[in-house]
Every structure is written in C-alpha cells, then in structure tokens.
Design a protein around this motif. Structure first.
Motif: not given
Length: 147
Positions: A94-100, A111-113, A123-127, A143-145
């Motif tokens: 699985a890959r998780i990445s931020p939406l644009e 982005t993490f796998v 996830t750790l969100l940076i503002v 999320l994509t797998v």
C-alpha cells in the motif's frame, strides 16, 4: 494497482465510497487529530523506542446548526488518525500520499509504503506557518495498493 471497488473490500470505516473513490485508489478521511506533547525516542535495537506522547484535539463547530466541526491547526506537527483501517493480503503493498489539495491548503505528510495492514491507520501531518483548517471527515490522503 487495485481498483477502488476491490480496494474498498479491504477497508473498514469508509465514510462515503462514492466520494472517496478515485481513478487510482481511495481517498482516506480524517477521524481524529492529536498534538504531540513531548519527544519520542528511537534507538538502534528498538528496545528503548517510545512514541511521542500525544493529546487529542477537539474540533469546534463554526455555528451551532453545523453538522461537522473543524480543527484549526497552527504551525507544527500533528498525528492524524484516519477513519479507515486497512487489511493487506500477501504480496500487496500500500502507498499513502497526500492529496494535492492538502498541499494547497498548507499541510503535508510524507508518502509512505506499507506491507501489512493497519488499525489504526495514522500519519504525521506537518502544517505550514500559515496554519490549516481541517473539517471532520475531510479527505486528506490517497491510498493505492499494488499486488
């Protein structure tokens, strides 16, 4: 890459599949947000690992008649827990990445796998210094797998 419909069968906690469905995956939504209150700790072997302590943040309604509340985040790092949890089968990644749109709103996460499922999924969100507002159940990540 798994289709959104196939991937949905491996997720619990979907808020609204029709809205979360994407051509190449499923958008993950925000359940809760935590502020870190101190340092975590990492060592070589893992015996002295400690997660950073955290406290939950409470979202606030803009108006009493609103159905959903907002988190108003200042610059900093936050832990986001998604509504969704994930089951992965053998050989799936699985890959998780931020939406644009997350990036354009002034926040990001790496982005993490994953090669195993997660419950809870976080996830750790940076503002950024300008801050960011997140509404309950907002779509934050994709999320994509892959098999």
């Amino acid at each position: 890459m798994l289709s959104a419909d196939t991937l949905a069968q491996q997720l619990n906690g979907l808020v609204h599949l029709a809205t979360q469905r994407a051509p190449n995956g499923i958008d993950l939504t925000v359940d809760s947000i935590y502020r870190t209150t101190g340092p975590g700790q990492l060592d070589f072997g893992g015996d002295e690992f400690d997660a950073a302590p955290r406290e939950p943040l409470t979202p606030v309604l803009d108006a009493p008649e609103d159905d959903y509340a907002w988190w108003t985040l200042e610059e900093g790092a936050y832990i986001v827990r998604y509504n969704e949890s994930l089951t992965l089968h053998d050989e799936q990644k699985a890959r998780i990445s931020p939406l644009e749109r997350t990036l354009h709103a002034g926040a990001h996460h790496g982005t993490f796998v994953l090669d195993d499922g997660r419950n809870p999924l976080e996830t750790l969100l940076i503002v950024s210094r300008m801050g960011c507002r997140l509404k309950e159940n907002c779509r934050l990540s994709r999320l994509t797998v892959r098999e």
